[in-house]
Design an enzyme around this catalytic site. Structure first.
Site, PDB file in Angstrom:
ATOM      1  N   LYS A 191      36.791  51.262  42.952  1.00 50.03           N
ATOM      2  CA  LYS A 191      35.771  52.230  43.341  1.00 50.03           C
ATOM      3  C   LYS A 191      36.356  53.649  43.354  1.00 50.03           C
ATOM      4  O   LYS A 191      36.780  54.126  42.321  1.00 50.03           O
ATOM      5  CB  LYS A 191      35.178  51.807  44.685  1.00 50.03           C
ATOM      6  CG  LYS A 191      34.882  50.297  44.790  1.00 50.03           C
ATOM      7  CD  LYS A 191      33.780  49.826  43.867  1.00 50.03           C
ATOM      8  CE  LYS A 191      33.665  48.305  43.777  1.00 50.03           C
ATOM      9  NZ  LYS A 191      33.482  47.597  45.036  1.00 50.03           N
ATOM     10  N   ASP A 240      38.584  47.078  55.682  1.00 46.74           N
ATOM     11  CA  ASP A 240      38.254  47.377  54.286  1.00 46.74           C
ATOM     12  C   ASP A 240      37.851  48.852  54.233  1.00 46.74           C
ATOM     13  O   ASP A 240      36.807  49.243  54.730  1.00 46.74           O
ATOM     14  CB  ASP A 240      37.100  46.464  53.838  1.00 46.74           C
ATOM     15  CG  ASP A 240      36.717  46.665  52.376  1.00 46.74           C
ATOM     16  OD1 ASP A 240      36.895  47.792  51.861  1.00 46.74           O
ATOM     17  OD2 ASP A 240      36.209  45.714  51.757  1.00 46.74           O
ATOM     18  N   ARG A 279      55.854  39.426  38.080  1.00 48.58           N
ATOM     19  CA  ARG A 279      54.955  38.955  39.149  1.00 48.58           C
ATOM     20  C   ARG A 279      55.530  39.360  40.503  1.00 48.58           C
ATOM     21  O   ARG A 279      54.823  39.814  41.394  1.00 48.58           O
ATOM     22  CB  ARG A 279      54.758  37.424  39.072  1.00 48.58           C
ATOM     23  CG  ARG A 279      54.061  36.864  40.302  1.00 48.58           C
ATOM     24  CD  ARG A 279      53.407  35.496  40.116  1.00 48.58           C
ATOM     25  NE  ARG A 279      54.140  34.572  39.284  1.00 48.58           N
ATOM     26  CZ  ARG A 279      55.292  33.966  39.618  1.00 48.58           C
ATOM     27  NH1 ARG A 279      55.848  34.184  40.801  1.00 48.58           N
ATOM     28  NH2 ARG A 279      55.888  33.145  38.783  1.00 48.58           N
ATOM     29  N   TYR A 332      30.647  43.374  52.461  1.00 50.85           N
ATOM     30  CA  TYR A 332      30.452  43.288  51.003  1.00 50.85           C
ATOM     31  C   TYR A 332      30.118  41.847  50.605  1.00 50.85           C
ATOM     32  O   TYR A 332      30.748  40.899  51.119  1.00 50.85           O
ATOM     33  CB  TYR A 332      31.746  43.749  50.318  1.00 50.85           C
ATOM     34  CG  TYR A 332      31.750  43.609  48.821  1.00 50.85           C
ATOM     35  CD1 TYR A 332      30.984  44.460  48.025  1.00 50.85           C
ATOM     36  CD2 TYR A 332      32.516  42.629  48.202  1.00 50.85           C
ATOM     37  CE1 TYR A 332      30.987  44.316  46.651  1.00 50.85           C
ATOM     38  CE2 TYR A 332      32.521  42.491  46.828  1.00 50.85           C
ATOM     39  CZ  TYR A 332      31.752  43.347  46.059  1.00 50.85           C
ATOM     40  OH  TYR A 332      31.757  43.203  44.700  1.00 50.85           O
TER      41      TYR A 332
HETATM   42  C1  LIG Z   1      33.702  46.183  45.426  1.00 54.03           C
HETATM   43  C2  LIG Z   1      34.107  45.893  46.806  1.00 54.03           C
HETATM   44  C3  LIG Z   1      34.976  44.837  47.091  1.00 54.03           C
HETATM   45  C4  LIG Z   1      35.490  43.903  46.027  1.00 54.03           C
HETATM   46  O1  LIG Z   1      36.342  44.564  45.150  1.00 54.03           O
HETATM   47  P1  LIG Z   1      36.546  44.142  43.607  1.00 54.03           P
HETATM   48  O2  LIG Z   1      37.502  45.145  43.108  1.00 54.03           O
HETATM   49  O3  LIG Z   1      35.192  44.213  42.968  1.00 54.03           O
HETATM   50  O4  LIG Z   1      37.054  42.744  43.607  1.00 54.03           O
HETATM   51  C5  LIG Z   1      35.366  44.648  48.413  1.00 54.03           C
HETATM   52  N1  LIG Z   1      34.909  45.446  49.404  1.00 54.03           N
HETATM   53  C6  LIG Z   1      34.066  46.471  49.165  1.00 54.03           C
HETATM   54  C7  LIG Z   1      33.611  47.317  50.290  1.00 54.03           C
HETATM   55  C8  LIG Z   1      33.634  46.727  47.872  1.00 54.03           C
HETATM   56  O5  LIG Z   1      32.787  47.738  47.637  1.00 54.03           O
END
Ligand SMILES: *Cc1c(COP(=O)(O)O)cnc(C)c1O
Length: 377
Positions: free
Chosen positions: A195, A170, A46, A98
């Site tokens: 992604k 982000d 961890r 998001y």
């Molecule tokens: C998918 C997404 C998230 C969340 O990510 P997860 O891996 O699904 O928890 C946060 N910000 C953006 C822009 C996203 O496309």
């Protein structure tokens, strides 16, 4: 080192123990100590795991930060970053953030006393007027999802510094291949690595990069204390995915341009949202702060019924949440990714029932355009 080289030679490219060219999966929870407190850098997974560490070093290098951190999902990464704040603190966020980010701030972290304001951050004046004595950070998503609005990262970072606030970006949509927020003045970069970074629809993961030793200590403390870490198998999958990020992003950019061209000229499409379009309100800013416009396109077909008709006819665009993978995906944000945002608020933001979002993949673009052409008829 140039960018595609860094994807392959950044971080810790080979295992220092064995020379293995593919960094090994250290499927291990604990580590032998020679005597109490005398160990080789790892004591418990961890706190730290070699495979996860190799990934964390890689994303640190790609974003040009001080330290990287890997989590079990993008939302776990964002939550950990927000856990660096205290009850009574206030954070300003992009309004069409998001859906899951909106939800965690307004339904979970609000219960811990973290207060939020959502504004259209593509206009800097909107941010300045919301800064309060207890404001601690500005959280941006740029480009936004699904309306592809662009925020001036350098402009926000400057404003934030004047007020002693952190700038959090982000960077999921652009990836470090196209956009480097830390170079533009941001303090923390977040990724849903699920992604583009993973890129193959086979792993859920989140990454965070911070730009200072102080933030690195604080975030490692939260990561180790709350425990939302990424496992070694998934860390390895991400390292593997990231190696091809450059060629994937470049190829997707070409496919995306061709599809945007097709969509803007189609009579069944009311409006196309894409930062690469010259009539996009933030086109020149998008061009200035990023090297590519990305593989996400939103377009309005007029109604929910028309959107359903389109979905039922498509062959190559898979109806699914998520984005950034080798296969082209399509979604209806109002009923899928953004369903957790109240209907009234969606209407305010312009996320209509007829808005569809595509994530362009790596299929032959002629097939993708043919597919859209048939489905839009
Ligand atoms: C998918 C997404 C998230 C969340 O990510 P997860 O891996 O699904 O928890 C946060 N910000 C953006 C822009 C996203 O496309």
């Amino acid at each position: 080192m140039k960018r595609k080289t860094r994807l392959i030679h950044g971080g810790i490219p080979t295992d220092p123990q064995t020379g293995a060219v593919s960094f090994p999966i250290y499927q291990v929870s604990t580590y032998k100590q020679e005597s109490v407190g005398n160990f080789k850098g790892y004591e418990y997974s961890r706190t730290g795991n070699p495979t996860r560490h190799a990934l964390e070093e890689l994303i640190k290098d790609l974003e040009g930060g001080y330290a990287g951190f890997a989590f079990g999902s993008g939302m776990a990464a964002m939550t950990a970053v927000m856990m660096m704040f205290n009850s009574g603190d206030h954070v300003i966020l992009t309004d069409d953030v998001y859906g899951g980010s909106f939800r965690v701030m307004t339904k979970v972290l609000n219960r811990m006393g973290i207060d939020t304001t959502f504004v259209d951050t593509s206009n800097l004046d909107n941010i300045a007027s919301e800064i309060r004595p207890n404001t601690k950070a500005i959280h941006l998503e740029t480009p936004t999802n699904p309306l592809m609005k662009i925020t001036d990262i350098a402009g926000v970072a400057k404003l934030a510094k004047e007020h002693g606030l952190l700038t959090i970006v982000d960077n999921t949509f652009s990836t470090p291949f196209w956009q480097n927020p830390i170079e533009l003045g941001a303090d923390i970069v977040l990724h849903s690595a699920t992604k583009y970074l993973g890129g193959h629809s086979d792993v859920v993961a989140g990454l965070a990069v911070v730009n200072s030793e102080k933030l690195a200590e604080e975030l490692h403390f939260v990561q180790n204390s709350t425990g939302g870490v990424l496992g070694p198998q998934d860390s390895w999958l991400l390292i593997r995915g990231i190696k091809t990020l450059g060629i994937r992003m470049e190829e997707m950019e070409g496919n995306t341009n061709a599809i945007v061209d097709f969509l803007v000229n189609h009579s069944g499409v009311k409006k196309v949202f894409y930062p690469g379009l010259e009539d996009h309100p933030n086109h020149s800013l998008a061009k200035k702060q990023a090297r590519g416009f990305g593989g996400m396109i939103s377009f309005d077909v007029g109604s929910g019924e028309k959107a359903d008709e389109l979905l039922s006819k498509l062959k190559y665009f898979t109806l699914a949440e998520s984005l950034g993978a080798v296969e082209s995906l399509i979604s209806v944000p109002a009923r899928m990714t953004h369903a957790s945002i109240p209907a009234e608020r969606r209407a305010e933001l312009g996320i209509t029932e007829g808005l569809v979002r595509i994530s362009v993949g790596l299929e032959d673009v002629e097939d993708l355009i043919e597919d859209l052409k048939n489905a839009l008829e």
